[in-house]
Motif scaffolding. Structure first.
Motif, short mmCIF file in Angstrom:
data_model
loop_
_atom_site.label_atom_id
_atom_site.label_comp_id
_atom_site.label_asym_id
_atom_site.label_seq_id
_atom_site.Cartn_x
_atom_site.Cartn_y
_atom_site.Cartn_z
N GLU A 12 0.83 -1.21 0.00
CA GLU A 12 0.00 0.00 0.00
C GLU A 12 0.86 1.26 0.00
OE1 GLU A 12 -2.30 -3.31 0.51
OE2 GLU A 12 -0.81 -2.74 2.02
N HIS A 13 2.00 1.22 0.70
CA HIS A 13 2.89 2.39 0.67
C HIS A 13 3.41 2.62 -0.75
CE1 HIS A 13 6.56 4.70 2.55
NE2 HIS A 13 5.76 5.48 1.85
N ALA A 14 3.74 1.51 -1.44
CA ALA A 14 4.22 1.63 -2.83
C ALA A 14 3.12 2.18 -3.75
CB ALA A 14 4.72 0.28 -3.33
N PHE A 15 1.89 1.68 -3.57
CA PHE A 15 0.76 2.21 -4.34
C PHE A 15 0.58 3.71 -4.08
CE2 PHE A 15 -1.84 -1.97 -4.75
CZ PHE A 15 -1.40 -2.15 -6.04
N ALA A 16 0.59 4.09 -2.81
CA ALA A 16 0.37 5.49 -2.43
C ALA A 16 1.45 6.38 -3.05
CB ALA A 16 0.37 5.63 -0.92
N TRP A 17 2.69 5.94 -2.91
CA TRP A 17 3.84 6.67 -3.46
C TRP A 17 3.67 6.90 -4.96
CZ3 TRP A 17 7.38 4.41 -6.97
CH2 TRP A 17 8.58 5.09 -7.18
N LYS A 18 3.21 5.87 -5.68
CA LYS A 18 3.05 5.96 -7.13
C LYS A 18 1.82 6.78 -7.51
CE LYS A 18 3.99 4.90 -11.44
NZ LYS A 18 5.07 5.62 -12.12
N MET A 19 0.70 6.57 -6.82
CA MET A 19 -0.53 7.30 -7.17
C MET A 19 -0.39 8.79 -6.95
SD MET A 19 -3.75 4.83 -6.25
CE MET A 19 -3.54 4.74 -4.52
N LEU A 20 0.39 9.16 -5.93
CA LEU A 20 0.58 10.60 -5.65
C LEU A 20 1.44 11.30 -6.69
CD1 LEU A 20 0.80 10.42 -1.78
CD2 LEU A 20 -0.90 11.71 -3.10
N GLN A 21 2.09 10.51 -7.58
CA GLN A 21 2.85 11.12 -8.68
C GLN A 21 1.91 11.53 -9.83
OE1 GLN A 21 5.86 8.25 -9.80
NE2 GLN A 21 6.63 8.11 -7.71
N LEU A 28 -5.43 11.77 -1.27
CA LEU A 28 -5.33 10.33 -1.05
C LEU A 28 -5.49 9.99 0.43
CD1 LEU A 28 -4.74 7.46 -2.17
CD2 LEU A 28 -2.31 7.92 -1.79
N PHE A 29 -6.47 9.14 0.71
CA PHE A 29 -6.65 8.60 2.06
C PHE A 29 -6.17 7.14 2.05
CE2 PHE A 29 -10.13 11.77 1.79
CZ PHE A 29 -9.84 12.54 2.92
N VAL A 30 -5.55 6.69 3.14
CA VAL A 30 -5.14 5.29 3.26
C VAL A 30 -5.73 4.73 4.56
CG1 VAL A 30 -3.21 3.67 3.16
CG2 VAL A 30 -2.96 5.93 2.14
N ALA A 31 -6.44 3.61 4.43
CA ALA A 31 -7.08 3.01 5.60
C ALA A 31 -6.62 1.58 5.81
CB ALA A 31 -8.61 3.04 5.42
N PRO A 32 -5.96 1.25 6.94
CA PRO A 32 -5.54 2.19 7.99
C PRO A 32 -4.17 2.81 7.75
CG PRO A 32 -5.15 -0.07 8.71
CD PRO A 32 -5.77 -0.16 7.34
N GLY A 33 -3.39 2.28 6.78
CA GLY A 33 -2.08 2.85 6.48
C GLY A 33 -1.04 2.53 7.53
N ASN A 34 0.13 3.17 7.40
CA ASN A 34 1.24 2.99 8.35
C ASN A 34 2.02 4.30 8.41
OD1 ASN A 34 3.08 3.05 6.10
ND2 ASN A 34 2.72 0.87 5.74
N ALA A 35 3.15 4.29 9.11
CA ALA A 35 3.91 5.55 9.28
C ALA A 35 4.41 6.08 7.93
CB ALA A 35 5.08 5.32 10.23
N GLY A 36 4.68 5.18 6.99
CA GLY A 36 5.13 5.63 5.66
C GLY A 36 4.04 6.34 4.88
N THR A 37 2.84 5.75 4.88
CA THR A 37 1.73 6.40 4.15
C THR A 37 1.33 7.70 4.84
OG1 THR A 37 0.06 5.08 5.31
CG2 THR A 37 0.84 4.23 3.20
N ALA A 38 1.46 7.74 6.18
CA ALA A 38 1.10 8.95 6.93
C ALA A 38 1.97 10.14 6.53
CB ALA A 38 1.22 8.70 8.43
N SER A 39 3.20 9.85 6.08
CA SER A 39 4.12 10.94 5.74
C SER A 39 3.82 11.55 4.36
CB SER A 39 5.57 10.45 5.79
OG SER A 39 5.80 9.52 4.74
N ILE A 40 3.01 10.84 3.55
CA ILE A 40 2.73 11.37 2.20
C ILE A 40 1.23 11.52 1.92
CG2 ILE A 40 4.89 10.56 1.13
CD1 ILE A 40 3.37 8.11 0.05
N ALA A 41 0.38 10.81 2.67
CA ALA A 41 -1.07 10.86 2.44
C ALA A 41 -1.76 11.03 3.80
CB ALA A 41 -1.52 9.56 1.77
N THR A 42 -3.09 10.85 3.84
CA THR A 42 -3.83 10.98 5.10
C THR A 42 -4.31 9.61 5.53
OG1 THR A 42 -4.59 13.16 4.35
CG2 THR A 42 -5.77 12.17 6.22
N ASN A 43 -3.79 9.13 6.65
CA ASN A 43 -4.26 7.85 7.18
C ASN A 43 -5.62 8.01 7.84
OD1 ASN A 43 -1.88 6.67 6.39
ND2 ASN A 43 -1.17 6.15 8.43
N VAL A 44 -6.44 6.97 7.70
CA VAL A 44 -7.77 6.96 8.30
C VAL A 44 -7.89 5.67 9.12
CG1 VAL A 44 -10.22 7.28 7.84
CG2 VAL A 44 -8.57 7.83 6.06
#
Length: 424
Positions: A12-21, A28-44
């Protein structure tokens, strides 16, 4: 577009990193995400299988697309849940229907699909508690080693490969009668063992058209030289060096095309990823298993090699216009090495403070099992970080990842030092 991505791992972090490009992704919201996704998107703080809570959130935040990372919500029918709700059906879900997800949710369903559509796979039979003695007799007809697979989802740990017949019979009884894997092993598929080298093929389909993504090979065992217990994956490389044009052609014509055609023939709605686990036996590709989502850690090497806009690809999946998109792939090799908690895949401790991530250069660190606690990033799972690097060949990529892992530290940190050893 406002996108909700479900899941919490390295994939999911890899997906988030790529989609934000992508210029198409505004939020971009990530549920529940992790510390990596929290640094680039919004964790829920939502569970990927709590469909009611997801519905409330999606309507409240005006989400325009849902991308599903893990298999659980797919097998539980999130695609159908959206389709059958008037207020949600206009929102595309990237992932197959509940019926399509049975390709991963049930080993027996997958084997029947493979046989029905003449797709090469190992000989097999399936058994329940009531037919356990027949299963023991079936084992006697096979040559060792014996392959036992829990029919249901067992988090990648439900496959046993056993060399001794008596032990195989004992394990079969253990799975069926003693419910070793719980509900997942209420049915067990016994398969003939295939001797070859494994690889994974990833396909994105809109239900009619498909695109083949880069191949990858992952390393499942915890110990060096592929020894010890199975894990969720300790590292991966892409492309697979031995997958030449001839093998790739066979994979497409004998496996990928009949799979997508088979889904259509069977009337199975499928808009998402098909992950085909293959074994190369004397240059003949044979299907070991299907998964209905991207692999982890394979995503961490496949997605970085995509030059195309991932959100545009997902939109084309939703619109069934995948045939209009030209896939662009980075020619370089990529490798990822998993850094895990000491003790994994058995008992391990969480909450270990991680240092050194900010000092990594020329590699991408994808978070797998992390969270933020008191301002620090701490371990929060068995697999903690995936360190991905590019190189002109897989050896160069692997070397870069190892050089950067030297900069990372947390208590009892472990990683395999031989990823790619069997490709040299």
């Amino acid at each position: 577009m406002t996108i909700l991505l479900l899941g919490s791992g390295g994939r999911e972090h890899a997906f988030a990193w790529k989609m934000l490009q992508s210029p198409l992704c505004s939020k971009l919201f990530v549920a529940p995400g992790n510390a990596g996704t929290a640094s680039i998107a919004t964790n829920v703080n939502l569970s990927p299988t709590d469909f009611e809570a997801i519905k409330t959130f999606v309507l409240q935040e005006k989400v325009t697309m849902v991308v599903v990372g893990p298999e659980d919500p797919l097998v539980k029918g999130i695609f159908d849940y959206f389709q059958n709700d008037e207020s949600l059906k206009h929102i595309p879900v990237i992932g197959p229907s509940k019926m399509g997800a049975q390709l991963e949710g049930s080993k027996e369903f997958a084997k029947e699909f493979l046989v029905r559509h003449n797709i090469p796979t190992a000989g097999y039979d399936s058994f329940t508690k009531d037919t356990v003695e027949k299963g023991c007799q079936f084992l006697e007809t096979l040559q060792p080693p014996y392959v036992l697979k829990a029919d249901g989802l067992a988090a990648g740990k439900g496959v046993l490969i056993i060399h001794d017949l008596a032990e195989a019979k004992a394990e079969l009884r253990n799975m069926l009668v003693n419910e070793k894997f719980g509900e997942a092993s209420s049915k067990v598929v016994i398969e003939e063992f295939l001797d070859g080298i494994e690889l994974s093929c990833f396909v994105l389909t809109d239900g009619k058209n498909y695109k083949i993504l880069p191949t990858a090979k992952d390393y499942k065992r915890i110990g060096e030289g592929d020894t010890g217990l199975n894990t969720g994956g300790m590292g991966a490389v892409s492309p697979v060096p031995f997958a030449d044009a001839v093998l790739l052609e066979k994979i497409e014509t004998r496996i990928v095309k009949p799979t997508i055609d088979g889904l259509q023939k069977d009337g199975i709605p499928y808009k998402g990823f098909v992950f085909i686990g293959l074994i190369n036996v004397k240059n003949e590709p044979i299907v070991i298993e299907y998964n209905v989502r991207m692999g982890d850690p394979e995503t961490e090497v496949v997605i970085p090699r995509l030059k195309s806009d991932l959100v545009a690809l997902f939109q084309a999946v939703a619109d069934q216009t995948l045939d209009k998109i030209e896939l662009e792939i980075d020619e370089r090799s990529a490798a990822t090495i998993m850094v895990v908690s000491g003790g994994y895949p058995e008992d391990y401790e969480k909450g270990k403070v991680i240092s050194g991530i900010s000092t990594v250069t020329d590699s991408i660190v994808f978070h797998a099992g992390t969270k933020t606690q008191d301002g620090a990033i701490v371990s929060n799972g068995g697999r903690v970080l995936a360190v991905t690097s590019f190189g002109n060949d897989f050896q160069e990529a692997i070397k870069k990842s190892y050089q950067n892992i030297d900069k990372l530290h947390f208590d009892k940190m472990y990683f395999r030092k031989d990823i790619g050893f069997d490709l040299l």
